[in-house]
Design an enzyme around this catalytic site. Structure first.
Site: not given
Lengths: 182, 511, 498
Positions: C117, C201, C293
């Protein structure tokens, strides 16, 4: 011998289905016509039954039912993917259950009074009998007509205050009925 | 009074009694004795006798309110078959058992035995009638003796619909099946008052001897229903599986249906992982005729399943391990439950189907100290003793002593089948390799890996059902989806089985 | 000779890939796990390779080395990993590359970078994508946290840097409660992870999940195929998706799409991929992560664009140029995907295992069904609970909703419970219909009673009564239901003489 008793094994095709949340359905399954649910005939067609499912059609829609589990009279069915659990009883066993429930709503006394002066012709039920609403209890002859006096509610016949052949005045107490809310 | 008048008067008195009883019982949520009889029998078939017997106690004699001395006895039909019954009437002298009351029951018991018909007791009694003293105890004794004399000759069913306390519990206890109702029936040898007095323990009737206690903990009750009507109705159902006596063949159902499309599922129903549970009831329901499995002792010792079912219309008794509960191990309660059921089936010529998935006996001091040896022996005894057709299907695990017990070939199993998933051996793989390969394992560097390969090897080479098939301990390894078909044929082959036992009074089962 | 494509996956996605393989003239080879030897996808394949699972927890589809070995043994040219399992495992992709097998997906480095990440976020910042505002790394103490929160704006989220699973996580509504929350989060994080580092955050109260489908080739061409909204989630598991999203303006859509393409180009992305954004109530959006994917919900995009994503994925892997230009991508109408999971929405979505006794799917021209099961299939505990997807189209959103509801009515499964009733409930919920729904819909609004319906209940009562009455009336009936057979003389004699 030859003593006959009024109470019958209940094969009356009338059942009470009750959900856990207390919601009740009174269901009558006549042999050859549409089911009557809560006193309303419902146009529900039984389309097919296989090992696993029951398929109904109602109001133009299809309903897939599946039996999920059975434990005595507790039956869980899945309708369109959602489970509903019911406990089932014949009307009479339901009525008796109501009586076991101490705080049931059954304690309403319903006294049947004579609607007009006349003569008691026949008494169909005995004290302690269970009656369904609308079931005739006794026959009263007045003005040359025989009138059937019917049960005002589902319940148990309490004291019968009159006997066959007795003349009664208007508003004379005839029968006491302890009602059981169905 | 002329004779006709007496007749009329009595009839009227009886009606009055019934009306009084109805009011009293209905408001308690109960039925009267005669109503229970009406529920039990086909309409209009009940033939009552001794209705006007008088109580033995002189102070009560002549009182019309005590006609029949608190019990209704007679005979009726259940789906056309003759059955005797007695129903105690709690509204007459508390249903207490006086001499007349007891003699009436004894009389109907003797008739049932003489005529080879089942007897059903509808029990609702306050116990012995104290006023009558020893006479009432003598009456009890006669009833008990009759219970024992009839045992194994005619099916005896007790339906407890009120209190049954003290000595009164032993008549039901001697019968084959006990039905109880939730909240309205109780059974105990000593009531809450005595418990309080002697042990200073506060306990109410329900938690001392209510239906749930006897269904789950004591195993006294075989069936429990919410209300009287269901209890009595399901006694009708139970009788539909049973012969009327030990000479009569079992009834054969005329309408046969089964889950045809589900047979295929049997091939996949056993999980790959041998330690994963599955529900044996699902398998039973697929194998037997549709919706015919009638479980006995449903809530008691659930690690073993017993019950009646129909296979191709014919009654069979099923004994099955339940992997879903305690992995299906055998413990004391399960052994006793199984043994009793096997003996009942044997007595009434009901063929036995054994579905086996048993990892062994439950280990532990609690079990050992309570006599798992003595009690496990009961199940073993029962299977060895039974001469009815016995067919075993091993579905998965069959290890050691538990394998022997569950009607193995050499205990007299007539046909022993196995599914390809069966593991039959002296002990489970994990335990076995630790003994057999002890030396290897102690030296191994990667013990876990070696153990895994050894277990695999053991399962493939030793525990597989084909090995037992070669030895003749398994008659055939069968495809799971063919089980129903195979069983029908096998039971048909065995239908005329007769097996002479050595002459003796009776065996000495390790009680 | 045809090229040989090995599908390292199972169930519906295996069937989906086989379909594309056949269209492109490839030989489709699948792996047969001993956990489900009769699975439906095996019936569609050209070749089946039996592969023993290593352990119960590690089916063949997770066994990278064995799959590559099998591929080498069977002359496989390409491996398609599907989704889940090894699809985003860079080591697997690298192993394929090393063994000379064409991996259908991006390069191992791209998979690795997007999988971490912090790296993915750094690359996103470099490409100019907005990130959820937060402290630059861990905050040392309460004061630093307060400073940082002031800059970001309340409410804020305190998050353990080592965190996961909600532990060491606190929502701070106002400065006054910072100290208390900081301490408890710190203690919790220390206890759980042995590391009390916290960062701050921005906390989004009503976030939506919007993702953009992109396709890129090995020649640097990248296009985007519009967005999907996947806000309907439970514990980060998507349950129902739609394309396009009704929650963004055309302007925002354009901006988000452009940024997605820009980002993909900046990292040299090729194959199919998805860029996930989190959208705040006020319309601002932030980059979350990139999936490398094919996604479960790719059919909704295929339905509205008419582009076959799996075809392109394979063609790109084979080295073909992306001839589809951005200008040619047009979306029409609306599509909704309902996931059919064998989970019980009435009982906290607990997974269901067992037999599918009978399954029936709706059929219509506007319906696409992707299923991995059929009548008689077994749902095992070893694999994912998703057994099928029902994708329905309409010309408008409302029409799509109506069509989906109609389609779900025709769906039935006997044997197990599924999430279909849940989807039905969602599609009738005002929050969903008005497109106000967020990722918190399940926790905020859903309660199992919403699954029930009065008509269904009445039919249920009737069915239950019929089932009960059948037995009850039979027992109550006086007519004999059985007969007695006479005893064989052989038996009778023995019984009498014993």
């Amino acid at each position: 011998m030859g003593t006959s008793y009024i109470y019958k094994r209940d094969a009356s095709r009338l059942f009470i289905a009750m959900r856990e949340n207390g919601k009740r359905f009174k269901i009558y399954l006549p042999k050859e016509s549409m089911p009557v649910i809560d006193n309303m005939e419902q146009d529900i067609n039984f389309i097919e039954q296989s090992d696993f499912q029951y398929l109904f059609e109602w109001k133009g829609k299809r309903y897939n039912c599946e039996l999920v589990s059975r434990d005595q009279n507790k039956t869980t069915v899945k309708v369109n993917g959602v489970e509903y659990k019911f406990s089932l009883e014949s009307l009479f066993s339901y009525v008796r259950h109501g009586m076991i429930d101490k705080d049931g709503k059954q304690t309403d006394e319903n006294n049947i009074k004579s609607p007009m002066p006349g003569k008691i012709v026949d008494i169909f039920l005995a004290e302690g009998d269970l009656v369904n609403v609308g079931e005739p209890i006794l026959s009263l002859e007045a003005m040359k007509m025989q009138n059937e006096i019917t049960a005002p509610c589902n319940g148990v016949i309490g004291k019968i205050h009159v006997s066959t052949g007795q003349s009664v005045m208007k508003d004379d107490l005839l029968v006491e009925v302890t009602s059981i809310d169905v | 009074m002329n004779k006709n008048e007496v007749f009329e008067q009595r009839k009227k008195a009886l009606q009055q009694m019934e009306a009084n009883a109805a009011v009293k019982q209905h408001l308690k949520g109960k039925l009267t004795a005669r109503e229970r009889i009406t529920v039990l029998f086909d309409e209009g078939t009940f033939f009552e006798f001794d209705a006007f017997n008088e109580p033995a106690q002189s102070s009560l004699s002549g009182k019309q309110s005590a006609f029949g001395d608190g019990v209704v006895v007679g005979r009726g039909l259940i789906q056309g078959r003759s059955v005797f019954a007695y129903a105690q009437d709690f509204t007459v002298l508390g249903g207490s058992l006086g001499f007349t009351h007891g003699s009436k029951i004894a009389k109907v018991q003797e008739m049932a035995l003489k005529l080879g018909a089942p007897i059903v007791g509808l029990i609702d009694s306050g116990g012995a009638r104290i006023q009558e003293g020893m006479k009432s105890l003598a009456a009890y004794a006669a009833i008990f003796r009759n219970n024992v004399r009839s045992s194994g000759i005619i099916p005896q069913i007790s339906i407890i619909l009120g209190p049954a306390a003290g000595g009164a519990v032993y008549s039901p206890a001697l019968t084959d099946f006990i039905f109880m109702t939730n909240q309205t029936s109780y059974m105990f040898v000593t009531g809450p008052d005595v418990v309080k007095e002697v042990l200073n323990q506060d306990i109410d009737m329900e938690s001392l001897g209510g239906a749930n206690v006897h269904a789950q903990k004591s195993g006294v009750a075989h069936f429990v229903y919410d209300d009287e009507e269901h209890a009595i109705m399901y006694a009708r159902k139970l009788l539909s599986y049973l012969p009327s006596n030990n000479f009569e063949p079992t009834p054969i159902a005329t309408n046969i249906q089964f889950y045809e499309s589900r047979q295929e599922f049997l091939n996949k129903i056993i999980p790959d992982d041998t330690n994963r549970p599955y529900d044996m009831k699902e398998i039973i329901n697929i194998l037997v005729d549709k919706d015919t499995f009638f479980e006995v002792h449903e809530k008691y010792a659930q690690n073993i399943l017993v019950g009646f079912a129909r296979l191709d219309g014919k009654t069979i008794g099923i004994v099955a391990n339940q992997p879903k509960v305690m992995a299906g191990t055998l413990d004391i309660n399960a052994s006793v439950k199984g043994a009793r059921f096997v003996r009942f089936c044997d007595a009434f010529n009901i063929p036995l189907l054994i579905l086996e998935d048993v990892p062994g006996f439950l280990p532990g001091t609690e079990q050992e100290h309570s006599g798992i040896i003595r009690n496990g022996a009961k199940l073993l005894y029962a299977f060895c003793e039974a001469t009815v057709p016995k067919i075993t299907v091993i579905l998965r695990k069959a290890y050691g002593g538990a394998y022997i017990v569950m009607s193995s070939k050499n205990t007299g199993g007539d046909f022993n089948f196995a599914w390809p998933t069966a593991e039959i051996a002296v002990m489970g793989p994990a335990g076995a390799i630790k003994i057999v390969n002890r030396a290897e394992l102690s030296k191994a560097e990667n013990k876990a890996l070696l153990e895994k390969t050894l277990i695999e090897k053991y399962k493939n080479d030793i525990a597989n059902p084909y090995k037992s098939e070669e030895l003749g301990l398994i008659d055939e390894v069968i495809n799971p989806s063919d089980t129903r078909k195979t069983l029908i044929t096998a039971f048909d082959i065995l239908s005329n089985k007769q097996y002479s036992k050595p002459e003796r009074k009776h065996g000495s089962i390790p009680m | 000779m045809n090229k040989r494509l090995l599908i390292a996956n199972r169930s519906e996605i295996a069937i989906r890939i086989i379909r594309s393989a056949h269209k492109l003239g490839l030989t489709a080879v699948v792996l047969q796990s001993d956990k489900e030897p009769d699975a439906l996808y095996l019936q569609y394949a050209d070749e089946i390779i039996q592969a023993k699972d290593a352990t119960n927890d590690k089916p063949i589809f997770l066994d990278a080395e064995r799959i590559v070995q099998i591929a080498l043994d069977h002359q496989i040219d390409l491996i398609h990993p599907g989704y889940g399992f090894l699809s985003e495992n860079p080591d697997f992709a690298a192993l394929c590359e090393k063994s000379g097998i064409n991996f259908v997906g991006p390069s191992p480095d791209l998979i690795r970078n997007m999988g971490i990440k912090t790296i993915a976020k750094k690359m996103a910042i470099e490409a100019g994508l907005p990130l959820v505002p937060g402290s630059d790394g861990a905050v040392a103490d309460v004061q630093k946290a307060l400073d940082s929160a002031k800059k970001i704006g309340y409410p804020v989220l305190l998050k353990a840097s080592a965190g996961g699973g909600g532990r060491g996580m606190r929502i701070v509504e106002k400065p006054e409660t910072m100290e208390r929350n900081f301490k408890s989060a710190f203690d919790e994080a220390t206890a759980a992870f042995g590391n009390g580092d916290l960062f701050v955050e921005k906390y989004l109260e009503n976030p939506k999940h919007i993702e953009f489908q992109i396709l890129g080739d090995k020649f640097g061409n990248v296009i985007q195929l519009g967005e999907r909204e996947c806000s309907l989630q439970r514990k980060h598991q998507k349950l129902l998706e739609e394309a396009p999203s009704a929650s963004i303006s055309p302007k925002t859509r354009k901006k988000m799409g452009k940024m997605a393409v820009k980002f993909a180009k900046s990292i040299g992305y090729f194959s199919a991929g998805t860029i996930e954004y989190i959208l705040d109530e006020d319309g601002t959006f932030y980059f979350m992560e990139m999936n490398t994917r094919i996604q479960v919900e790719h059919p909704v995009t295929e339905m509205v664009t008419g582009v076959d994503l799996v075809d392109w994925q394979i063609k790109i892997a084979l080295g073909q140029k992306l001839t589809l230009t951005q200008a040619k991508v047009k979306t029409t109408g609306w599509a909704i995907e309902c996931r059919v999971n064998t989970e019980d929405p009435q009982n906290r979505f607990s997974p269901q295992t067992g037999f599918i006794e009978k399954i029936r799917f709706p059929q219509n021209t506007n319906i696409r069904i992707e299923t991995g099961v059929q009548n008689g299939s077994v749902v095992t505990p070893y694999f994912d609970s998703m057994i099928a997807k029902i994708i329905v189209q309409g010309s408008t959103r409302q029409e799509a909703i109506d069509n989906t509801l109609e389609a779900l009515e025709d769906f039935s499964l006997i044997g197990l419970k599924t999430t279909v009733p849940f989807c039905r409930t969602v599609l009738q919920d005002p929050e969903f219909v008005s497109a106000r729904y967020t990722t918190r819909w399940v926790t905020q609004f859903f309660n199992p009673n919403m699954l029930e319906n009065e008509d269904d209940e009445l039919i249920g009562a009737l069915a239950a009564t019929i089932i009960y009455a059948a037995e009850y009336l039979q027992i109550a009936s006086d007519a004999p239901a059985s007969r007695n057979e006479s005893l064989n003389v052989w038996v009778l004699n023995k019984r009498i003489n014993k």
